[in-house]
Design a protein around this motif. Structure first.
Motif, PDB file in Angstrom:
ATOM      1  N   LEU A   1       0.823  -1.201   0.000  1.00  0.00           N
ATOM      2  CA  LEU A   1       0.000   0.000   0.000  1.00  0.00           C
ATOM      3  C   LEU A   1       0.863   1.259   0.000  1.00  0.00           C
ATOM      4  O   LEU A   1       0.504   2.281  -0.579  1.00  0.00           O
ATOM      5  N   ARG A   2       2.033   1.177   0.662  1.00  0.00           N
ATOM      6  CA  ARG A   2       2.911   2.344   0.741  1.00  0.00           C
ATOM      7  C   ARG A   2       3.838   2.476  -0.460  1.00  0.00           C
ATOM      8  O   ARG A   2       4.163   3.576  -0.887  1.00  0.00           O
ATOM      9  N   GLN A   3       4.291   1.346  -1.013  1.00  0.00           N
ATOM     10  CA  GLN A   3       5.291   1.391  -2.077  1.00  0.00           C
ATOM     11  C   GLN A   3       4.678   1.564  -3.470  1.00  0.00           C
ATOM     12  O   GLN A   3       5.269   2.210  -4.336  1.00  0.00           O
ATOM     13  N   ILE A   4       3.522   0.976  -3.718  1.00  0.00           N
ATOM     14  CA  ILE A   4       2.892   1.062  -5.037  1.00  0.00           C
ATOM     15  C   ILE A   4       2.207   2.416  -5.174  1.00  0.00           C
ATOM     16  O   ILE A   4       1.533   2.869  -4.241  1.00  0.00           O
ATOM     17  N   PRO A   5       2.374   3.099  -6.301  1.00  0.00           N
ATOM     18  CA  PRO A   5       1.689   4.387  -6.505  1.00  0.00           C
ATOM     19  C   PRO A   5       0.194   4.267  -6.221  1.00  0.00           C
ATOM     20  O   PRO A   5      -0.458   3.305  -6.647  1.00  0.00           O
ATOM     21  N   HIS A   6      -0.341   5.235  -5.518  1.00  0.00           N
ATOM     22  CA  HIS A   6      -1.714   5.134  -5.039  1.00  0.00           C
ATOM     23  C   HIS A   6      -2.726   5.012  -6.178  1.00  0.00           C
ATOM     24  O   HIS A   6      -3.706   4.261  -6.067  1.00  0.00           O
ATOM     25  N   THR A   7      -2.513   5.730  -7.255  1.00  0.00           N
ATOM     26  CA  THR A   7      -3.461   5.671  -8.373  1.00  0.00           C
ATOM     27  C   THR A   7      -3.566   4.251  -8.912  1.00  0.00           C
ATOM     28  O   THR A   7      -4.666   3.756  -9.199  1.00  0.00           O
ATOM     29  N   LEU A   8      -2.428   3.574  -9.046  1.00  0.00           N
ATOM     30  CA  LEU A   8      -2.418   2.203  -9.549  1.00  0.00           C
ATOM     31  C   LEU A   8      -3.108   1.263  -8.572  1.00  0.00           C
ATOM     32  O   LEU A   8      -3.923   0.422  -8.967  1.00  0.00           O
ATOM     33  N   LEU A   9      -2.798   1.402  -7.291  1.00  0.00           N
ATOM     34  CA  LEU A   9      -3.396   0.518  -6.295  1.00  0.00           C
ATOM     35  C   LEU A   9      -4.897   0.760  -6.171  1.00  0.00           C
ATOM     36  O   LEU A   9      -5.693  -0.182  -6.041  1.00  0.00           O
ATOM     37  N   LYS A  10      -5.286   2.007  -6.231  1.00  0.00           N
ATOM     38  CA  LYS A  10      -6.710   2.349  -6.171  1.00  0.00           C
ATOM     39  C   LYS A  10      -7.474   1.694  -7.327  1.00  0.00           C
ATOM     40  O   LYS A  10      -8.570   1.146  -7.143  1.00  0.00           O
TER      41      LYS A  10
ATOM     42  N   ALA B   1      -6.504  -0.990  -8.963  1.00  0.00           N
ATOM     43  CA  ALA B   1      -6.447  -2.446  -8.790  1.00  0.00           C
ATOM     44  C   ALA B   1      -7.532  -2.932  -7.826  1.00  0.00           C
ATOM     45  O   ALA B   1      -8.216  -3.929  -8.086  1.00  0.00           O
ATOM     46  N   ILE B   2      -7.710  -2.226  -6.704  1.00  0.00           N
ATOM     47  CA  ILE B   2      -8.731  -2.628  -5.731  1.00  0.00           C
ATOM     48  C   ILE B   2     -10.119  -2.466  -6.340  1.00  0.00           C
ATOM     49  O   ILE B   2     -11.006  -3.323  -6.152  1.00  0.00           O
ATOM     50  N   SER B   3     -10.307  -1.392  -7.076  1.00  0.00           N
ATOM     51  CA  SER B   3     -11.601  -1.173  -7.736  1.00  0.00           C
ATOM     52  C   SER B   3     -11.892  -2.280  -8.748  1.00  0.00           C
ATOM     53  O   SER B   3     -13.024  -2.766  -8.862  1.00  0.00           O
TER      54      SER B   3
END
Length: 563
Positions: free
Chosen positions: A200-209, A211-213
């Motif tokens: 959650l901290r290392q992956i860019p937030h836009t990408l992680l957001k 992915a979860i969506s």
């Protein structure tokens, strides 16, 4: 008050452990030293609880058994605020280092600690490391045999069956267990972990957001979201001895974590694993047998309970050590109790060697009110040997110990070193290079320099000692006060031992473990110290040769006179 994008619930898990108990520092920090650290898990767990209350969210808290034993009221509060409490193992151990029987004992010990605190049966488990579905099935067998209903430890890989990436039931020899693996997203070249924590901290937030969506839209299985309570604590102490990789892994983007968690709690609805499975948490009685979790003292300590009291002074030089002092304070409390039990009531002399940080103020705050503590402040920086010399001169006891502020040698070793100061002994020195000594995690280049210096001193002084540069020692004050030591920095430590040896003093080595310092950085200037050792070796060698020549000359004159 979550504003969810879907009506179904995903899974929220919270890992309750402290900043010094993590896998990134496993090789640096031993379990026996955990009690020496200034704990922060309670304040961070309460922060996590308040955060979840703010969003009306319940989850599963995987708690270390060590914490449950140390602070049962905190664990009870987690349960009383509506969350499930499950097992994280007792000591955050890598299971690859445990036999099945050792793992079973660890599991039982943890469950007892948690159930004693909550009064509710432990239903779930999450290992301290990510497990493999194919390699670590034996762990699931033990879990099922001990009444664990579900596990959340498996990290899927491309070699696993596609369905193993999601919640599933695993059939075992003696029943079955529900598995909730880390959530991953197939990105073509492999599976990208998107569950939380470090990812959650290392992956860019836009990408992680995104992915979860995508998971929420595509899969029926619940998404597994997790964080550690220490990730809500950007101000936690820094373990400077960790590798660059592990420092990045542990500390990077800690200030990002809270707002990312809040965003996910706002976007999705979460619950704990037991709630998702529809499990009822059965009440359990309190276990009366609790395994003792106290730190054991060294087995080599002789029985000294009948000896008369002998006061000792412990001199601790400090230069820019404000980060190390809270750890030292906890260590010295244990040491004081141990020495008092052995009839060596201690006095402490801290010598602040003209620090430019908050060392002096921290010393005053931590130790200033203690009757057996003296704090001395140098107006000019003299170096470690100069500070030790100040402490020895200021001491009023015959036995004076010196130790490093950073605890690179375990201060508890004094419980074995002081009894070794028999009548004929002038110094007992800690020796990691003794055949029974040990070195842990010290950088190779530092080890080469230190061992090389000790070898050269051994040759120059014609001595059988293995270590010459250790600051961790016990001195007979009357034996070292008359010595003329000209060096005041790191070199003075070796010079003092060399002068005592040349004067015929008896020096005994105590095999000890030398470890890398955890907080702050070494003050030694490498190139300058190497040049100084060469100069000092030449000086001590000349003194030995001169004295030997003088003895031979004197012996010859005596023989001539007899003739």
């Amino acid at each position: 008050m979550p504003s969810t994008t879907t009506s179904r619930k995903h899974l929220l898990t919270v890992l309750v452990e402290d900043y010094f108990q993590v896998g990134a520092f496993e090789r640096l920090i031993q379990e026996k030293n955990w009690a020496n650290f200034a704990p922060r898990y309670e304040q961070n767990t309460l922060k996590a609880l308040d955060l979840l209350d703010e969003y009306g969210t319940k989850g599963t808290f995987f708690v270390l058994g060590w914490i449950a034993d140390q602070n049962p009221l905190l664990v009870k509060q987690i349960a009383s605020r509506g969350h499930e409490v499950a097992s994280r193992g007792y000591f955050h151990r890598s299971l690859g280092n445990l036999t099945p029987q050792e793992f079973r004992e660890d599991l039982i010990r943890t469950n007892r600690a948690i159930e004693n605190a909550t009064g509710e049966q432990v239903l779930g488990y999450r290992a301290a490391e990510k497990l493999s579905i194919n390699r670590d099935k034996w762990i699931l067998e033990v879990l099922a045999e001990e009444g664990i209903v579900y596990d959340a430890s498996m990290m899927p890989s491309r070699a696993d069956e596609p369905e193993d990436r999601f919640e599933h039931e695993i059939k075992l020899k003696n029943g079955s267990i529900h598995e909730f693996p880390f959530s991953t997203l197939n990105v073509g070249v492999g599976l990208l972990p998107i569950s939380g924590g470090n990812y959650l901290r290392q992956i860019p937030h836009t990408l992680l957001k995104h992915a979860i969506s995508q998971w929420d839209r595509k899969f029926d299985s619940p998404f597994m979201f997790y964080f550690h309570v220490w990730e809500l604590d950007p101000e936690q102490p820094r373990i400077s001895a960790a590798s660059y990789y592990n420092r990045v892994r542990h500390y990077r983007k800690l200030d990002k974590m809270e707002w990312v968690i809040k965003e996910n709690l706002l976007r999705y609805d979460y619950c704990g694993i037991a709630e998702h499975l529809g499990l009822t948490k059965a009440s359990v009685g309190r276990f009366t047998e609790n395994i003792d979790s106290t730190v054991l003292r060294p087995k080599t300590i002789p029985d000294q309970t009948t000896r008369p009291p002998t006061d000792v002074t412990i001199v601790i030089p400090c230069f820019n050590e404000s980060e190390s002092l809270p750890y030292l304070a906890n260590t010295l409390r244990k040491l004081e109790a141990g020495l008092s039990d052995l009839n060596f009531p201690p006095r402490f002399i801290f010598v602040d060697d003209s620090s430019i940080d908050n060392t002096f103020e921290t010393l005053e705050r931590l130790f200033g009110a203690m009757d057996n503590v003296t704090i001395i402040r140098h107006q000019k920086n003299l170096g470690v040997a100069g500070a030790i010399s100040t402490g020895i001169r200021s001491a009023e006891t015959e036995f004076v110990c010196s130790m490093d502020c950073d605890c690179t040698y375990d201060p508890m070793e004094l419980l074995a070193m002081l009894p070794a100061m028999t009548r004929e002994v002038d110094m007992v020195t800690a020796s990691p290079y003794h055949p029974d000594g040990i070195v842990r995690n010290v950088p190779g280049w530092r080890l080469i320099l230190s061992k090389g210096a000790s070898f050269l001193y051994k040759q120059a002084l014609n001595s059988q000692l293995s270590t010459f540069t250790s600051c961790f020692r016990v001195y007979r004050r009357s034996s070292v006060l008359p010595l003329v030591v000209t060096e005041t920095g790191f070199l003075g430590v070796a010079e003092l031992l060399g002068q005592l040896h040349l004067n015929g003093g008896t020096i005994r080595e105590h095999p000890a473990a030398l470890e890398v310092r955890l907080f702050g950085f070494s003050k030694m200037k490498t190139v300058k110290t190497i040049a100084g050792h060469i100069r000092l070796l030449t000086k001590l060698g000349k003194v030995r040769i001169t004295r030997k020549s003088h003895l031979i000359s004197t012996s010859t004159k005596i023989e001539d006179h007899k003739t």
